[in-house]
Design an enzyme around this catalytic site. Sequence first.
Site, mmCIF file in Angstrom:
data_model
loop_
_atom_site.group_PDB
_atom_site.id
_atom_site.type_symbol
_atom_site.label_atom_id
_atom_site.label_comp_id
_atom_site.label_asym_id
_atom_site.label_seq_id
_atom_site.Cartn_x
_atom_site.Cartn_y
_atom_site.Cartn_z
ATOM 1 N N CYS A 180 0.837 -1.213 0.000
ATOM 2 C CA CYS A 180 0.000 0.000 0.000
ATOM 3 C C CYS A 180 0.868 1.259 0.000
ATOM 4 O O CYS A 180 1.371 1.673 1.045
ATOM 5 C CB CYS A 180 -0.922 -0.008 1.220
ATOM 6 S SG CYS A 180 -1.953 1.468 1.317
ATOM 7 N N CYS A 204 -0.375 4.158 2.130
ATOM 8 C CA CYS A 204 -0.197 3.965 3.583
ATOM 9 C C CYS A 204 1.263 4.198 3.977
ATOM 10 O O CYS A 204 1.550 4.793 5.011
ATOM 11 C CB CYS A 204 -0.580 2.554 4.014
ATOM 12 S SG CYS A 204 -2.049 1.891 3.250
ATOM 13 N N ASP A 205 2.200 3.695 3.166
ATOM 14 C CA ASP A 205 3.593 3.607 3.611
ATOM 15 C C ASP A 205 4.593 4.451 2.821
ATOM 16 O O ASP A 205 5.764 4.532 3.199
ATOM 17 C CB ASP A 205 4.057 2.134 3.557
ATOM 18 C CG ASP A 205 3.202 1.248 4.455
ATOM 19 O OD1 ASP A 205 2.743 1.741 5.489
ATOM 20 O OD2 ASP A 205 2.992 0.074 4.102
#
Length: 313
Positions: free
Chosen positions: A136, A139-140
Amino acid sequence: MSDNRHTKLLIIGSGPAGYTAGVYGSRAMLEPILVQGIEPGGQLTTTTEVENWPGDTEVQGPDLMLRMEAHAKAVGTEIIGDIISDLDLSKRPFTAIGDSGTTYTADAVILATGARAKWLGLDTEEKFKGFGVSACATCDGFFYRNQEIVVIGGGNTAVEEALFLTNFASKVTLIHRRDELRAEKILIDRLMKNDKIEPLWFHELVEVSGTDMPLGVEAVKVKHTKTGEITEITCKGVFVAIGHAPANELVIDQLETHMGGYVVTKPDSTATSIPGVFAAGDLTDHLYRQAVTSAGMGCMAALEAERFLAEQE
Ligand code: FAD
Ligand code: NAP
């Protein structure tokens, strides 16, 4: 505390399919209960710009899903933050058990559990998951400021993730097993024009390596798919974007599936092999897997559930 809830219509999943089913189910006065699962809003909450949702030239995925949730709630869907851990479709009413301890019984069920990211299945991928290996980018990605990273895959997700990661990374290598991308042309065009992205064709990831204390990625080994030659690429992050598999674990032993686990529905319908159980969205769609098609199937499922329940009465 355990609790029992009965509803005419239980919707499992809160992606575009689930929320659209909620809107239509509520307007049919079915007073549906919708259980959101571990990812409220579904896959679109893991992306940024969505450019193909009709009516919005551009909308942020998480914003779109908040609007869908608010819409479903406003027309009467009861939205519950719970995860269904067990579902019994063998007798009526259907029974679902939530992680919260709540038992839900329902006269009809709409399955809208969508799909989840696939992994390559390498031991070293598993070892560094959450410590340099991710599925992701939104997300990261932030953790890789001015670092070199690699993205694996050749579909829309891989290309979008590579483009998004250029906001942080100094260099993104897109590693694909062929020399042709299956992403949309407009995305490929953007990829090719981006100086920070270097495609590496005909290569597969074979190993992730790094440090143990602290756990962190330092490099990957890739293999040429034609010559077998192994090359090492220095990088701090590995984003695996090799597609999605249907989230079918609640029903795999109860419903017919095909094409790698997608729930089979009747032609031109969301009806499954069990009367009163309907499936919508990425759980059943091995072909299109788009937000708008999922929403369309959510609508169909609610209309079909309404007809089924009326016939029962
Ligand atoms: P999902 O969105 O997958 O949602 C599934 C829901 O089921 C989740 O809420 C989850 O919590 C819930 N659930 C699962 N298991 C349980 C359980 N046991 N109990 C309760 N709930 C459960 N499509 C586009 O059209 N345009 C785009 O720009 C686009 N961009 C994308 C970007 C990325 C990074 C990804 C991964 C996908 C993208 N897609 C895009 C595809 C789109 O997101 C999917 O087609 C769509 O979200 C599928 O909707 P769905 O409702 O079937 O399921
Ligand atoms: P996808 O379209 O199935 O693409 C998966 C990619 O990963 C393919 O290029 C595939 O290679 C590669 N791959 C698969 N298994 C592999 C393995 N074991 N090793 C190496 N490479 C592997 O999946 P996706 O990109 O996640 O997209 C899923 C769905 O969501 C699609 O329908 C897509 O349109 C939709 N989506 C839409 C948008 C958008 O509209 N902007 C954005 C993201 C996702 P091959 O090409 O060789 O098969």
